[in-house]
Design an enzyme around this catalytic site. Structure first.
Site, PDB file in Angstrom:
ATOM      1  N   CYS A  90     -16.786   3.153 -27.146  1.00  0.00           N
ATOM      2  CA  CYS A  90     -17.910   3.774 -27.280  1.00  0.00           C
ATOM      3  C   CYS A  90     -18.613   3.871 -25.806  1.00  0.00           C
ATOM      4  O   CYS A  90     -19.536   3.012 -25.432  1.00  0.00           O
ATOM      5  CB  CYS A  90     -18.866   2.858 -28.174  1.00  0.00           C
ATOM      6  SG  CYS A  90     -18.436   2.935 -29.814  1.00  0.00           S
ATOM      7  N   GLY A 115       0.755  -1.075   0.025  1.00  0.00           N
ATOM      8  CA  GLY A 115      -0.154  -0.035   0.066  1.00  0.00           C
ATOM      9  C   GLY A 115       0.785   1.353  -0.187  1.00  0.00           C
ATOM     10  O   GLY A 115       0.236   2.251   0.288  1.00  0.00           O
TER      11      GLY A 115
HETATM   12  C1  LIG Z   1      -3.214  -5.174  -3.162  1.00  0.00           C
HETATM   13  C2  LIG Z   1      -2.453  -5.829  -1.982  1.00  0.00           C
HETATM   14  C3  LIG Z   1      -1.288  -5.389  -2.158  1.00  0.00           C
HETATM   15  C4  LIG Z   1      -0.544  -4.449  -2.938  1.00  0.00           C
HETATM   16  O1  LIG Z   1      -0.991  -3.101  -2.663  1.00  0.00           O
HETATM   17  P1  LIG Z   1      -0.053  -1.984  -3.442  1.00  0.00           P
HETATM   18  O2  LIG Z   1      -1.016  -0.888  -2.994  1.00  0.00           O
HETATM   19  O3  LIG Z   1      -0.007  -2.033  -4.675  1.00  0.00           O
HETATM   20  O4  LIG Z   1       1.211  -1.799  -2.730  1.00  0.00           O
HETATM   21  C5  LIG Z   1      -0.563  -6.236  -0.944  1.00  0.00           C
HETATM   22  N1  LIG Z   1      -1.199  -7.170  -0.007  1.00  0.00           N
HETATM   23  C6  LIG Z   1      -2.537  -7.213  -0.261  1.00  0.00           C
HETATM   24  C7  LIG Z   1      -3.157  -8.241   0.424  1.00  0.00           C
HETATM   25  C8  LIG Z   1      -3.120  -6.666  -1.440  1.00  0.00           C
HETATM   26  O5  LIG Z   1      -4.654  -7.063  -1.664  1.00  0.00           O
END
Ligand SMILES: *Cc1c(COP(=O)(O)O)cnc(C)c1O
Length: 432
Positions: free
Chosen positions: A362, A249
């Protein structure tokens, strides 16, 4: 001139990426075209790996969250850089297997893993199953039993920290389709139930608090909550969980408004909190996994398009039509995501025109960006949309039977195709 390290302007005034002229790339490979810079990807992988060495005695591993961009070449790079892999489907597992990825370093996520996917994952030697719910726990235990296998599992926990770009909420967040809630006792009961199951071994706890997060504080808070839970489990059940997966994240720069922190800051801060909690509770310092996806590939990628039309609606707006759209980048249509658009043909010129970049589908909502400031656009110009490495190709579709673009990797002035452009033949290949 550009905040993305791999971008520059050459003597012709063209945008370059990784030392390659984007207009030359467009000519050689066609547009739309995804372009990735290999050095940026590898450097980001290395900064995550080295952050564990620097701040945590190397007692952990970053997993590349492959849903951001799953393809064989990215699996190979993750493997070479010493990362594990986070996968969320049978298709992502298959991609990793085909790339020769060491499957014991793969974590399998998802809130509805099917029986077929679980079987395939066990057969493929997936190292960790991040269990989302009790039904899955029982299904996995049964399937593993049928296959005479014992598998390592983790639980996806909702730690009660809900982080968004610039703020986070400490409580609530029970309303999520993912995982077991802590505050209702659901998570504890799941751990308790596992003790009696024969074919699964609980070795890890997992949480993932959101995406495109710029503050480190919510990650620290989540880590502390997870350590408290590990302590509670040890006290009440006598079981000590020694691996902690803190998810991904980490925010990236889409436009100048975004200010990502250097990625190693994350482990610097989190390691202090985890060690303090281990000391407070008399726990072993856990092995830590993190799961960056977007931050590994996002800023490394751009998408090139050719402008095919321009429509000035006086006092309303100017539409610039490109040869791609929501089929290769659905993020603006989906969540009004900000992107920086550059007229790659005139990258040295001051942006002087506000345009709406429209795709060719479209669908009126097929926009890549509204109010984008670019150097005056003419039909035939090459446009570049920046920071499109993550969640663009991986979310691409064939709406309007538009073939998915090719993807090219550049490295110090050399380019190579890593994903071929789809053909019309590909489009009909499953039609009967
Ligand atoms: C989507 C996700 C990630 C990666 O998140 P990023 O924002 O792309 O770093 C990591 N772990 C889990 C469980 C996720 O669902």
């Amino acid at each position: 001139m550009f905040t993305n390290d791999c971008l520059n302007v050459n003597e012709k005034g063209h945008l370059t990426i990784g030392g390659c002229d984007t207009l030359e790339l467009a000519k050689e490979y066609g547009t739309p075209l995804y372009v990735l810079d290999e050095n940026v990807i590898r450097q980001t992988c290395r900064s995550y790996v080295s952050s564990f060495k620097k701040f945590y005695n190397g007692n952990g591993m970053p997993l590349y969250a492959s849903k951001a961009l799953s393809c064989k070449e990215l699996c190979r790079i993750a493997k070479e850089e010493g990362l594990g892999l986070d996968v969320v489907s049978g298709g992502e597992i298959y991609t990793a297997v085909q790339a020769g990825f060491p499957m014991e370093k793969v974590h399998f996520h998802g809130n509805n893993k099917t029986a077929d996917e679980l079987r395939f994952a066990i057969e493929s030697g997936v190292g960790k199953f991040v269990v989302d719910n009790l039904h899955e726990l029982e299904l996995l235990n049964t399937i593993a039993g049928e296959m005479s296998k014992k598998v390592n599992i983790s639980f996806r926990i909702k730690p009660g920290v809900d982080a968004h770009t610039h703020n986070f909420i400490r409580t609530g967040q029970i309303d999520s389709k993912f995982g077991f809630a802590l505050e209702t006792g659901e998570a504890f009961n799941a751990v308790k139930e596992t003790v009696s199951l024969e074919n699964v071994v609980l070795t890890e706890l997992h949480c993932h608090i959101g995406s495109q997060i710029f503050d480190i504080e919510p990650f620290v808070t989540a880590a502390e909550i997870m350590m408290d839970f590990i302590s509670e489990i040890k006290q009440k059940l006598g079981v000590e969980i020694k691996e902690l997966n803190l998810g991904g994240g980490f925010g990236i720069m889409y436009t100048e408004k975004d200010e990502p922190v250097p990625y190693e800051k994350y482990m610097e801060k989190v390691s202090v909190a985890v060690k303090a909690k281990a000391a407070e509770h008399g726990l072993e310092i856990p092995y830590i996994f993190i799961e960056p996806g977007r931050s590994i590939v996002g800023e490394a990628g751009i998408t090139l398009y050719t402008v095919g039309g321009k429509k000035n609606i006086p006092n309303i707006r100017t539409y610039v039509s490109i040869d791609g759209g929501m089929t290769d980048n659905v993020r603006y249509a989906l969540y009004q995501s900000d992107y920086k658009v550059v007229n790659a043909s005139k990258a040295g010129e001051e942006p002087n025109e506000a345009v709406t970049v429209a795709g060719k589908c479209c669908e009126s909502g097929d926009l890549i960006q509204e109010n984008a400031m670019v150097a005056e656009v003419e039909v035939g110009d090459t446009l570049a949309v920046l920071s499109t490495g993550a969640y663009n190709y991986s979310m691409a579709s064939n709406y309007n039977r538009i073939p998915r673009p090719a993807m090219v990797m550049v490295n110090n002035g050399v380019s190579r195709v890593i994903i071929k452009r789809e053909s019309y033949e590909d489009i009909v290949k499953n039609d009967i």
